[in-house]
Write a protein that holds these residues in place. Structure first.
Motif, mmCIF file in Angstrom:
data_model
loop_
_atom_site.group_PDB
_atom_site.id
_atom_site.type_symbol
_atom_site.label_atom_id
_atom_site.label_comp_id
_atom_site.label_asym_id
_atom_site.label_seq_id
_atom_site.Cartn_x
_atom_site.Cartn_y
_atom_site.Cartn_z
ATOM 1 N N ASN A 174 62.876 78.552 -2.516
ATOM 2 C CA ASN A 174 62.777 77.494 -2.322
ATOM 3 C C ASN A 174 63.067 76.055 -2.412
ATOM 4 O OD1 ASN A 174 60.384 78.232 -0.720
ATOM 5 N ND2 ASN A 174 60.154 79.762 -1.769
ATOM 6 N N LEU A 175 64.284 76.289 -3.417
ATOM 7 C CA LEU A 175 64.671 75.230 -4.153
ATOM 8 C C LEU A 175 66.191 74.378 -2.816
ATOM 9 C CD1 LEU A 175 64.763 74.616 -8.270
ATOM 10 C CD2 LEU A 175 63.644 73.460 -6.752
ATOM 11 N N ALA A 176 66.661 75.280 -2.170
ATOM 12 C CA ALA A 176 67.481 75.933 -1.715
ATOM 13 C C ALA A 176 66.867 75.146 -0.209
ATOM 14 C CB ALA A 176 68.202 77.072 -1.351
ATOM 15 N N VAL A 177 65.443 75.824 0.093
ATOM 16 C CA VAL A 177 65.438 74.561 1.549
ATOM 17 C C VAL A 177 64.869 73.145 1.073
ATOM 18 C CG1 VAL A 177 63.096 74.551 2.815
ATOM 19 C CG2 VAL A 177 64.487 76.792 1.919
ATOM 20 N N LEU A 178 64.471 73.042 -0.297
ATOM 21 C CA LEU A 178 63.655 71.466 -0.880
ATOM 22 C C LEU A 178 65.338 70.707 -0.376
ATOM 23 C CD1 LEU A 178 61.515 69.597 -1.621
ATOM 24 C CD2 LEU A 178 62.210 70.230 -4.149
ATOM 25 N N PHE A 179 66.393 71.419 -1.483
ATOM 26 C CA PHE A 179 67.445 70.298 -0.848
ATOM 27 C C PHE A 179 68.106 70.888 0.543
ATOM 28 C CE2 PHE A 179 66.363 70.258 -5.069
ATOM 29 C CZ PHE A 179 66.225 68.765 -5.874
ATOM 30 N N GLY A 180 68.144 71.352 1.538
ATOM 31 C CA GLY A 180 68.632 71.634 2.793
ATOM 32 C C GLY A 180 69.515 72.691 2.608
ATOM 33 N N LEU A 181 69.578 73.102 1.551
ATOM 34 C CA LEU A 181 70.654 74.242 1.408
ATOM 35 C C LEU A 181 70.898 75.615 2.788
ATOM 36 C CD1 LEU A 181 72.636 74.214 -2.324
ATOM 37 C CD2 LEU A 181 72.691 73.509 -0.228
ATOM 38 N N GLN A 182 69.480 75.709 3.271
ATOM 39 C CA GLN A 182 68.765 76.221 3.642
ATOM 40 C C GLN A 182 67.679 76.231 4.355
ATOM 41 O OE1 GLN A 182 67.849 80.150 1.882
ATOM 42 N NE2 GLN A 182 66.156 80.046 0.986
ATOM 43 N N SER A 183 67.128 76.897 5.853
ATOM 44 C CA SER A 183 66.693 76.715 6.380
ATOM 45 C C SER A 183 64.582 77.658 5.752
ATOM 46 C CB SER A 183 66.065 77.422 7.915
ATOM 47 O OG SER A 183 65.654 77.072 8.261
ATOM 48 N N GLN A 184 63.296 76.860 6.039
ATOM 49 C CA GLN A 184 62.457 76.937 6.010
ATOM 50 C C GLN A 184 62.051 79.174 6.454
ATOM 51 O OE1 GLN A 184 59.063 74.796 5.602
ATOM 52 N NE2 GLN A 184 58.353 75.569 3.795
ATOM 53 N N VAL A 185 62.645 78.391 7.175
ATOM 54 C CA VAL A 185 62.308 80.227 7.995
ATOM 55 C C VAL A 185 63.951 80.898 8.573
ATOM 56 C CG1 VAL A 185 62.096 81.737 9.988
ATOM 57 C CG2 VAL A 185 60.496 79.923 8.694
ATOM 58 N N SER A 186 64.047 81.333 7.240
ATOM 59 C CA SER A 186 65.189 82.272 7.478
ATOM 60 C C SER A 186 66.212 83.323 6.830
ATOM 61 C CB SER A 186 66.328 80.900 6.894
ATOM 62 O OG SER A 186 66.666 81.435 6.032
ATOM 63 N N PRO A 187 66.414 84.183 7.159
ATOM 64 C CA PRO A 187 66.754 85.506 6.397
ATOM 65 C C PRO A 187 67.187 85.699 4.878
ATOM 66 C CG PRO A 187 68.310 85.513 8.689
ATOM 67 C CD PRO A 187 67.710 84.090 8.143
ATOM 68 N N THR A 188 67.710 84.628 5.335
ATOM 69 C CA THR A 188 68.413 84.719 3.316
ATOM 70 C C THR A 188 67.065 84.393 2.661
ATOM 71 O OG1 THR A 188 68.404 82.571 3.126
ATOM 72 C CG2 THR A 188 70.921 84.149 3.039
ATOM 73 N N ALA A 189 65.840 83.588 2.944
ATOM 74 C CA ALA A 189 64.544 82.689 2.880
ATOM 75 C C ALA A 189 63.854 84.921 2.276
ATOM 76 C CB ALA A 189 64.326 82.095 3.428
ATOM 77 N N ALA A 190 63.625 84.802 3.944
ATOM 78 C CA ALA A 190 62.555 86.505 3.168
ATOM 79 C C ALA A 190 63.144 87.591 3.053
ATOM 80 C CB ALA A 190 63.189 86.707 5.503
ATOM 81 N N LEU A 191 64.613 87.057 2.908
ATOM 82 C CA LEU A 191 65.252 88.103 1.636
ATOM 83 C C LEU A 191 64.662 87.820 0.527
ATOM 84 C CD1 LEU A 191 67.105 91.005 1.423
ATOM 85 C CD2 LEU A 191 68.867 89.690 0.985
ATOM 86 N N ALA A 192 64.817 86.655 0.190
ATOM 87 C CA ALA A 192 64.509 86.640 -1.308
ATOM 88 C C ALA A 192 62.857 86.229 -1.727
ATOM 89 C CB ALA A 192 64.681 85.093 -1.621
ATOM 90 N N ALA A 193 62.513 87.051 -0.193
ATOM 91 C CA ALA A 193 60.533 87.044 -0.642
ATOM 92 C C ALA A 193 60.534 87.978 -1.477
ATOM 93 C CB ALA A 193 60.006 86.107 0.447
ATOM 94 N N VAL A 194 61.314 89.146 -0.926
ATOM 95 C CA VAL A 194 60.944 90.750 -0.988
ATOM 96 C C VAL A 194 60.481 91.732 -2.339
ATOM 97 C CG1 VAL A 194 61.860 92.600 -0.532
ATOM 98 C CG2 VAL A 194 62.898 91.175 0.866
#
Length: 230
Positions: free
Chosen positions: A175-195
């Motif tokens: 979510n810090l990556a989302v905050l600083f624009g490094l990834q989308s809030q809805v993305s495969p990497t965000a989903a994987l990190a939440a597992v």
């Protein structure tokens, strides 16, 4: 059913409620979060209103998990119990802020008054920010507090809090990556990190419902040797 067992069942059910309502709310919000033209559409907005209701239920259940676990944690981990309750309350407050933002966006949508579209877009941005901070960042902090306390007290098998201790930093970094624009809030990497954090809460919920919490035993106490294997 003894009081400790009842507490475990209640806490486990509330954890499951948080998952059902959080997923349900996002699903009901649907195009509001993905369609740039949603503010100008003629849809009734019923699904989004139901989503806001689910977010209110989610906020109540989030606080409920901490209140339910308070009697279990208060004696062996009083500071952790208080910190967990405070952080869950903060998370719930941010979730409610997001629900209010959604209802505000629904109120101004379709009015065609000067500035109404801009206000609606701003309110939807506020919802996304609330989702990022509450279920995104604050949840990492409260997970670390609870997982560490459960790891020390052996209230549940050791592998369950380990999932939380692994998952919390991952979801915070994501979510810090989302905050600083490094990834989308809805993305495969965000989903994987939440597992891992998803697995942590589901495993904890199921264990509390099926088995209930154990009697607290400090992990560093001499008689704690071998307890974690259960």
């Amino acid at each position: 059913m003894n009081p400790l067992r009842r507490t475990g069942v209640l806490a486990g059910i509330l954890f499951l409620v948080t998952h059902v309502t959080s997923v349900g709310a996002v699903a009901l919000y649907g195009p509001m979060l993905t369609d740039a033209g949603w503010m100008d559409s003629d849809a009734s907005g019923l699904a989004q209103r139901l989503g806001a209701v689910l977010d209110v239920i989610l906020a109540i259940a989030v606080v409920g998990t901490a209140v339910a676990l308070l009697p279990v944690l208060r004696r062996p981990e009083p500071r952790s119990a208080s910190a967990y309750l405070a952080l869950r309350t903060l998370e719930a407050s941010v979730i409610l802020l997001g629900a209010v933002a959604v209802l505000g966006a629904l109120a101004v949508r379709g009015q065609h008054a000067a500035g109404s579209d801009a206000a609606g877009v701003a309110l939807l941005a506020l919802y996304r920010a609330a989702f990022l901070v509450g279920p995104g960042l604050v949840i990492g902090a409260n997970t670390l507090v609870l997982a560490a306390a459960l790891r020390r007290t052996r209230l549940v098998p050791v592998w369950i809090p380990v999932l939380g201790l692994v998952g919390a930093p991952l979801v915070v970094l994501s979510n810090l990556a989302v905050l600083f624009g490094l990834q989308s809030q809805v993305s495969p990497t965000a989903a994987l990190a939440a597992v891992p954090i998803f697995a942590w809460e589901i495993s904890l919920a199921v264990y509390l419902i099926v088995r209930g919490p154990r009697a607290a035993t400090r992990a560093d106490a001499p008689d704690a040797v071998g307890v974690a294997a259960g």
